[in-house]
Design a protein around this motif. Structure first.
Motif, PDB file in Angstrom:
ATOM      1  N   ALA A  18     -26.112  38.588  35.709  1.00 12.27           N
ATOM      2  CA  ALA A  18     -26.533  37.042  35.239  1.00 12.27           C
ATOM      3  C   ALA A  18     -26.116  36.305  36.667  1.00 12.27           C
ATOM      4  O   ALA A  18     -27.245  35.636  37.335  1.00 12.27           O
ATOM      5  CB  ALA A  18     -26.078  36.288  34.505  1.00 12.27           C
ATOM      6  N   VAL A  22     -28.853  35.347  39.024  1.00 10.91           N
ATOM      7  CA  VAL A  22     -29.615  33.429  39.369  1.00 10.91           C
ATOM      8  C   VAL A  22     -29.708  33.609  40.616  1.00 10.91           C
ATOM      9  O   VAL A  22     -30.280  32.369  41.306  1.00 10.91           O
ATOM     10  CB  VAL A  22     -28.421  32.647  38.626  1.00 10.91           C
ATOM     11  CG1 VAL A  22     -27.936  31.368  39.860  1.00 10.91           C
ATOM     12  CG2 VAL A  22     -28.104  32.797  37.865  1.00 10.91           C
ATOM     13  N   THR A  25     -32.279  35.133  42.185  1.00  8.30           N
ATOM     14  CA  THR A  25     -33.676  33.301  42.041  1.00  8.30           C
ATOM     15  C   THR A  25     -33.342  32.730  42.732  1.00  8.30           C
ATOM     16  O   THR A  25     -34.914  32.184  42.503  1.00  8.30           O
ATOM     17  CB  THR A  25     -33.722  33.401  40.533  1.00  8.30           C
ATOM     18  OG1 THR A  25     -33.692  34.590  39.714  1.00  8.30           O
ATOM     19  CG2 THR A  25     -34.801  32.365  39.702  1.00  8.30           C
ATOM     20  N   ASN A  90     -24.520  29.802  32.181  1.00  9.33           N
ATOM     21  CA  ASN A  90     -25.984  30.202  33.219  1.00  9.33           C
ATOM     22  C   ASN A  90     -26.059  31.645  33.083  1.00  9.33           C
ATOM     23  O   ASN A  90     -27.285  32.009  32.960  1.00  9.33           O
ATOM     24  CB  ASN A  90     -25.099  29.842  34.343  1.00  9.33           C
ATOM     25  CG  ASN A  90     -25.155  29.279  35.206  1.00  9.33           C
ATOM     26  OD1 ASN A  90     -26.094  28.330  35.586  1.00  9.33           O
ATOM     27  ND2 ASN A  90     -24.536  27.860  35.240  1.00  9.33           N
ATOM     28  N   VAL A  94     -29.677  32.592  31.609  1.00  9.45           N
ATOM     29  CA  VAL A  94     -30.987  33.383  32.874  1.00  9.45           C
ATOM     30  C   VAL A  94     -31.137  34.622  31.575  1.00  9.45           C
ATOM     31  O   VAL A  94     -32.086  34.532  32.070  1.00  9.45           O
ATOM     32  CB  VAL A  94     -29.784  33.739  34.099  1.00  9.45           C
ATOM     33  CG1 VAL A  94     -29.770  34.826  34.539  1.00  9.45           C
ATOM     34  CG2 VAL A  94     -29.571  32.802  34.671  1.00  9.45           C
ATOM     35  N   GLN A  95     -30.355  35.427  31.053  1.00  9.96           N
ATOM     36  CA  GLN A  95     -30.332  36.546  30.265  1.00  9.96           C
ATOM     37  C   GLN A  95     -31.802  35.879  29.218  1.00  9.96           C
ATOM     38  O   GLN A  95     -32.718  36.339  28.846  1.00  9.96           O
ATOM     39  CB  GLN A  95     -29.471  36.982  29.108  1.00  9.96           C
ATOM     40  CG  GLN A  95     -30.229  38.072  28.261  1.00  9.96           C
ATOM     41  CD  GLN A  95     -28.925  38.427  27.366  1.00  9.96           C
ATOM     42  OE1 GLN A  95     -27.631  37.809  26.906  1.00  9.96           O
ATOM     43  NE2 GLN A  95     -29.097  39.414  26.787  1.00  9.96           N
ATOM     44  N   ARG A 108     -35.644  23.647  35.172  1.00 18.12           N
ATOM     45  CA  ARG A 108     -34.162  23.712  34.700  1.00 18.12           C
ATOM     46  C   ARG A 108     -34.317  22.332  33.469  1.00 18.12           C
ATOM     47  O   ARG A 108     -33.304  23.279  32.353  1.00 18.12           O
ATOM     48  CB  ARG A 108     -32.919  23.555  35.173  1.00 18.12           C
ATOM     49  CG  ARG A 108     -32.596  24.468  36.438  1.00 18.12           C
ATOM     50  CD  ARG A 108     -31.795  24.594  37.663  1.00 18.12           C
ATOM     51  NE  ARG A 108     -30.869  22.972  37.603  1.00 18.12           N
ATOM     52  CZ  ARG A 108     -30.826  21.955  38.083  1.00 18.12           C
ATOM     53  NH1 ARG A 108     -31.497  22.536  39.823  1.00 18.12           N
ATOM     54  NH2 ARG A 108     -30.566  21.471  38.772  1.00 18.12           N
TER      55      ARG A 108
END
Length: 142
Positions: A18, A22, A25, A90, A94-95, A108
């Motif tokens: 993750a 992040v 991304t 986080n 994210v998952q 967000r």
């Protein structure tokens, strides 16, 4: 290997993936356009939930899934404290986003909207455990 150790290793692996997701991304979506000042001249704060474009449409099933993913982790976050808790938070968000094909760096605030509507108790407990003013503030900036 006992069951607790195995569970910890799985969580650590998921967390690592993750964090990498992040970072990738954020690296891909880090372009900025326009002025960063608000028209009112008021300073911006890190607690504000950034939003660009049309808000993401989240189904009731997707909202329930996020709530169901956050709820069982609340006790861990209270014990771990806000620093480690934010990392796990986080990873969870994210998952959830990846599983649902969502791109969150530009939106967000969707996590706040979803949890306010679908599981305000989970949201309130998350804010308390992570010591954040809103869910977006607990997410890594994109």
């Amino acid at each position: 290997m006992d069951r607790g150790t195995s569970r910890w290793i799985r969580r650590a692996s998921l967390l690592g993936a993750a964090v990498a997701a992040v970072a990738l991304t954020a690296a891909c979506g880090s372009t900025t356009t326009g002025s960063s000042q608000q028209s009112s001249g008021a300073p911006t704060t890190s607690a504000a939930a950034p939003s660009t474009g049309a808000p993401l449409n989240i189904s009731e099933d997707q909202a329930k899934q996020l709530c169901d993913m956050l709820r069982p982790q609340l006790s861990d976050w209270r014990v771990q404290g806000p620093t480690l808790g934010k990392i796990a938070f986080n990873a969870t968000v994210v998952q959830w986003a990846v599983q649902n094909g969502l791109f969150l760096p530009n939106e967000r605030g969707v996590v706040d909207r979803v949890t306010t509507k679908s599981c305000s108790d989970v949201r309130d407990q998350t804010l308390s455990a992570l010591e954040i003013p809103n869910m977006a503030a607990g997410l890594v900036a994109g």
